[in-house]
Design an enzyme around this catalytic site. Structure first.
Site: not given
Length: 410
Positions: A199-200
């Site tokens: 996600d990051t």
């Protein structure tokens, strides 16, 4: 690689699934069925477009595959995908890569995020307003119930991201995100992580490429049965931050394919909007120029003071116009834009230096007040030419190619 086409709304009469909600799972035999049925009922009642739910099973060893297969057989909008290896990022990458839906989303199987935020999450992507949408537990308006340990860890992680990678989004790891398919097709090959850092990494790359990220405050209740190994996840995240930081510093991420083929109408605006923003930037630059010239004139002399003040203001002016007037974000092309901006500066320097030379030839010993007046007048005379050069040459608006992929649905 061709640039992304302009964002366009999804057709209101779309017959195929507009939204594909992926639920990544690993050994979730207890939560899978009630959560999927609850999600399915919610979408049936509230979502105005066709949808699909994809259960992405990444190497479960319990009854999860059998439950997923049964749900896919019973619910017409459900399907399941079986992967041989673990990793939430791997599951999302596989499910999103295979989906034809114009909007792709995912949420955690525990449904910690209240489903009332799902439509606000995907609406900006369906309308063509944004490229990515994320739920945030750290913004004003969010309502979060969780223990102090997880609260501190979450806030420290996001503070670390802001301090090391200078990100602008508020919550990287809320399991509640969506992306337009045309963006995912270009973005996913650049994301290397297959676990929790997925996600990051996706968000950092998207933000640096100048894509629009929409944040939705969510109501979120911590799952006390969460099986995330905090220590190993934290160490993996630190390694991921270091890796993506090195790639960004070295400029090794090929983000050209993530640029829009023409700037968004909202960010670039029409000619009138650009002129207003250009004028505001120019007014601030002129004031800064006058102050710098007045400060440098006693020590450097009129010509050197003019050149130094104009150079400093030209660099700041180009950066400000790049972002504010012409709506370009991210570092891509910034050096080229500054180089062209310096050539525009040379035109301004020639005009203002020429004006000073003419003044001193015609009126030797002219007062400094007179010098400033002449220089301001010369700068104003060069403003129109500067705007035309910036608009047509430094920051040209590229036309979207006709017949580009995703022109009607993505």
């Amino acid at each position: 690689m061709d640039q992304l086409p302009l964002r366009t709304p999804v057709s209101a009469h779309h017959r195929e699934p507009v939204l594909d909600v992926v639920v990544p799972v690993f050994n979730e035999e207890a939560d899978l069925e009630p959560s999927v049925r609850r999600l399915h009922a919610h979408l049936r009642e509230t979502f105005p477009y066709p949808f699909r739910i994809t259960v992405a099973d990444n190497a479960s060893t319990d009854a999860t595959p059998r439950i997923a297969a049964r749900l896919a057989a019973e619910l017409p909008e459900a399907q399941w995908l079986r992967l041989a290896e673990k990793g939430r990022g791997r599951a999302l990458h596989a499910a999103w890569s295979r989906s034809p839906a114009p909007v792709l989303a995912y949420l955690d199987v525990d449904l910690s995020t209240d489903l009332t935020a799902l439509l606000p999450l995907v609406a900006p992507l369906i309308s063509g307003h944004s490229d990515i949408a994320i739920g945030t537990r750290l913004a004003r308006g969010s309502r979060v119930v969780r223990g102090p340990k997880r609260e501190v860890i979450s806030r420290c992680y996001n503070a670390l991201l802001r301090s090391t990678l200078a990100v602008g989004f508020s919550d990287a790891q809320c399991g509640f995100k969506a992306v337009r398919r045309d963006v995912a097709e270009r973005l996913l090959p650049l994301v290397k992580d297959s676990g929790w850092f997925f996600d990051t990494e996706l968000l950092v790359i998207a933000e640096r490429a100048g894509l629009r990220i929409h944040e939705v405050p969510v109501d979120w209740v911590d799952d006390p049965d969460s099986r995330v190994d905090i220590l190993s996840t934290a160490l993996a995240d630190l390694r991921g931050i270091a890796r993506i930081g090195r790639a960004l510093a070295r400029g090794t991420l090929p983000m050209t394919g993530l640029r829009r083929s023409a700037a968004d109408s909202a960010s670039r605006g029409g000619l009138a909007g650009q002129l207003l923003r250009f004028g505001a930037v120019g007014a601030v630059s002129t004031v800064g120029y006058v102050l710098l010239y007045a400060a440098l004139r006693p020590a450097a002399g009129p010509q050197a003071a003019n050149a130094l003040a104009l150079l400093a203001c030209a660099i700041a002016n180009t950066a400000a116009n790049r972002r504010l007037t012409f709506g370009l974000r991210g570092r891509g092309g910034a050096i080229r834009h500054q180089a062209k901006g310096l050539l525009v500066f040379a035109v301004g320097l020639a005009l203002t230096s020429g004006s000073l030379a003419v003044l001193h030839h015609m009126t030797p010993g002219a007062a400094r007040t007179t010098e400033v007046v002449v220089l301001v007048a010369a700068n104003l005379a060069a403003t129109l030419l500067r705007f035309l050069l910036l608009r047509a040459w430094v920051f040209p608006a590229r036309r979207a190619r006709r017949g580009g992929t995703g022109a009607t649905a993505s």
